[in-house]
Design a protein around this motif. Structure first.
Motif, PDB file in Angstrom:
ATOM      1  N   LEU A 116     -13.092  32.086 -11.557  1.00 61.14           N
ATOM      2  CA  LEU A 116     -11.826  32.405 -10.893  1.00 61.14           C
ATOM      3  C   LEU A 116     -11.150  31.121 -10.442  1.00 61.14           C
ATOM      4  O   LEU A 116     -11.817  30.128 -10.149  1.00 61.14           O
ATOM      5  N   PRO A 117      -9.810  31.128 -10.353  1.00 58.29           N
ATOM      6  CA  PRO A 117      -9.116  29.915  -9.902  1.00 58.29           C
ATOM      7  C   PRO A 117      -9.471  29.592  -8.450  1.00 58.29           C
ATOM      8  O   PRO A 117      -9.678  30.479  -7.631  1.00 58.29           O
ATOM      9  N   GLU A 118      -9.544  28.318  -8.150  1.00 59.44           N
ATOM     10  CA  GLU A 118      -9.874  27.860  -6.802  1.00 59.44           C
ATOM     11  C   GLU A 118      -8.650  28.002  -5.902  1.00 59.44           C
ATOM     12  O   GLU A 118      -7.514  27.834  -6.340  1.00 59.44           O
ATOM     13  N   THR A 119      -8.886  28.314  -4.616  1.00 63.77           N
ATOM     14  CA  THR A 119      -7.807  28.375  -3.639  1.00 63.77           C
ATOM     15  C   THR A 119      -7.947  27.204  -2.682  1.00 63.77           C
ATOM     16  O   THR A 119      -9.030  26.684  -2.461  1.00 63.77           O
ATOM     17  N   SER A 120      -6.830  26.804  -2.101  1.00 63.77           N
ATOM     18  CA  SER A 120      -6.847  25.640  -1.220  1.00 63.77           C
ATOM     19  C   SER A 120      -7.291  25.996   0.193  1.00 63.77           C
ATOM     20  O   SER A 120      -7.512  25.119   1.000  1.00 63.77           O
ATOM     21  N   SER A 121      -7.405  27.273   0.517  1.00 59.58           N
ATOM     22  CA  SER A 121      -7.812  27.668   1.863  1.00 59.58           C
ATOM     23  C   SER A 121      -9.038  28.566   1.770  1.00 59.58           C
ATOM     24  O   SER A 121      -9.436  29.000   0.704  1.00 59.58           O
ATOM     25  N   GLU A 122      -9.647  28.821   2.916  1.00 57.18           N
ATOM     26  CA  GLU A 122     -10.810  29.700   2.977  1.00 57.18           C
ATOM     27  C   GLU A 122     -10.424  31.172   2.937  1.00 57.18           C
ATOM     28  O   GLU A 122     -11.262  32.038   2.832  1.00 57.18           O
ATOM     29  N   GLU A 123      -9.131  31.474   3.038  1.00 59.01           N
ATOM     30  CA  GLU A 123      -8.662  32.857   3.069  1.00 59.01           C
ATOM     31  C   GLU A 123      -8.758  33.473   1.672  1.00 59.01           C
ATOM     32  O   GLU A 123      -8.407  32.842   0.679  1.00 59.01           O
ATOM     33  N   PHE A 124      -9.256  34.717   1.631  1.00 58.12           N
ATOM     34  CA  PHE A 124      -9.362  35.429   0.359  1.00 58.12           C
ATOM     35  C   PHE A 124      -7.985  35.897  -0.068  1.00 58.12           C
ATOM     36  O   PHE A 124      -7.266  36.543   0.694  1.00 58.12           O
ATOM     37  N   ILE A 125      -7.596  35.575  -1.280  1.00 62.06           N
ATOM     38  CA  ILE A 125      -6.320  36.015  -1.831  1.00 62.06           C
ATOM     39  C   ILE A 125      -6.627  36.850  -3.061  1.00 62.06           C
ATOM     40  O   ILE A 125      -7.157  36.337  -4.044  1.00 62.06           O
ATOM     41  N   PRO A 126      -6.320  38.169  -3.026  1.00 64.59           N
ATOM     42  CA  PRO A 126      -6.630  39.012  -4.175  1.00 64.59           C
ATOM     43  C   PRO A 126      -5.764  38.662  -5.380  1.00 64.59           C
ATOM     44  O   PRO A 126      -4.646  38.153  -5.235  1.00 64.59           O
ATOM     45  N   LEU A 127      -6.283  38.938  -6.561  1.00 62.87           N
ATOM     46  CA  LEU A 127      -5.527  38.682  -7.786  1.00 62.87           C
ATOM     47  C   LEU A 127      -4.412  39.704  -7.980  1.00 62.87           C
ATOM     48  O   LEU A 127      -3.438  39.449  -8.662  1.00 62.87           O
ATOM     49  N   VAL A 128      -4.583  40.894  -7.361  1.00 58.67           N
ATOM     50  CA  VAL A 128      -3.584  41.959  -7.436  1.00 58.67           C
ATOM     51  C   VAL A 128      -3.002  42.136  -6.043  1.00 58.67           C
ATOM     52  O   VAL A 128      -3.757  42.269  -5.072  1.00 58.67           O
ATOM     53  N   PRO A 129      -1.669  42.133  -5.865  1.00 58.65           N
ATOM     54  CA  PRO A 129      -1.123  42.311  -4.518  1.00 58.65           C
ATOM     55  C   PRO A 129      -1.468  43.703  -3.968  1.00 58.65           C
ATOM     56  O   PRO A 129      -1.268  44.697  -4.640  1.00 58.65           O
ATOM     57  N   LEU A 130      -2.004  43.720  -2.748  1.00 57.74           N
ATOM     58  CA  LEU A 130      -2.423  44.971  -2.134  1.00 57.74           C
ATOM     59  C   LEU A 130      -1.648  45.179  -0.841  1.00 57.74           C
ATOM     60  O   LEU A 130      -1.250  44.235  -0.180  1.00 57.74           O
ATOM     61  N   VAL A 131      -1.463  46.445  -0.459  1.00 61.09           N
ATOM     62  CA  VAL A 131      -0.817  46.762   0.810  1.00 61.09           C
ATOM     63  C   VAL A 131      -1.888  46.859   1.880  1.00 61.09           C
ATOM     64  O   VAL A 131      -3.053  47.149   1.592  1.00 61.09           O
ATOM     65  N   SER A 132      -1.509  46.656   3.126  1.00 59.17           N
ATOM     66  CA  SER A 132      -2.455  46.767   4.229  1.00 59.17           C
ATOM     67  C   SER A 132      -2.858  48.226   4.411  1.00 59.17           C
ATOM     68  O   SER A 132      -2.018  49.126   4.319  1.00 59.17           O
ATOM     69  N   PRO A 133      -4.146  48.505   4.652  1.00 65.00           N
ATOM     70  CA  PRO A 133      -4.557  49.890   4.850  1.00 65.00           C
ATOM     71  C   PRO A 133      -4.002  50.441   6.158  1.00 65.00           C
ATOM     72  O   PRO A 133      -3.898  49.736   7.156  1.00 65.00           O
ATOM     73  N   SER A 134      -3.593  51.702   6.134  1.00 63.98           N
ATOM     74  CA  SER A 134      -3.067  52.340   7.341  1.00 63.98           C
ATOM     75  C   SER A 134      -4.220  52.979   8.112  1.00 63.98           C
ATOM     76  O   SER A 134      -5.216  53.391   7.538  1.00 63.98           O
ATOM     77  N   ARG A 135      -4.089  53.033   9.402  1.00 62.68           N
ATOM     78  CA  ARG A 135      -5.148  53.600  10.248  1.00 62.68           C
ATOM     79  C   ARG A 135      -4.892  55.050  10.527  1.00 62.68           C
ATOM     80  O   ARG A 135      -3.917  55.586  10.604  1.00 62.68           O
TER      81      ARG A 135
END
Length: 74
Positions: free
Chosen positions: A55-74
């Motif tokens: 997988l491509p390397e990211t410059s930060s420790e934050e996980f970035i999904p390959l597919v844009p996802l919406v935030s889960p609703s509670r």
């Protein structure tokens, strides 16, 4: 004799765990489902695909999904 079916289907959440070449997902009623599975080699490939690379390397420790996802609703 004639039957008239009026449907009102509301789906709030649908989770599909797996898909295969012959999967069927039916919502509502149907008189008859005729299975049909067709596979085509539209690219003219003659051998299996090469193995996937890393997988491509990211410059930060934050996980970035390959597919844009919406935030889960509670």
């Amino acid at each position: 004799m004639n039957f008239f079916v009026h449907q009102n289907i509301v789906i709030h959440n649908l989770k599909i765990d797996g898909i295969t070449n012959s999967s069927v997902c039916q919502i509502g009623s149907a008189g008859m489902i005729k299975p049909l599975s067709q596979m085509y080699n539209t690219g003219g490939f003659t051998e299996p695909a090469p193995p996937a690379g890393p997988l491509p390397e990211t410059s930060s420790e934050e996980f970035i999904p390959l597919v844009p996802l919406v935030s889960p609703s509670r």
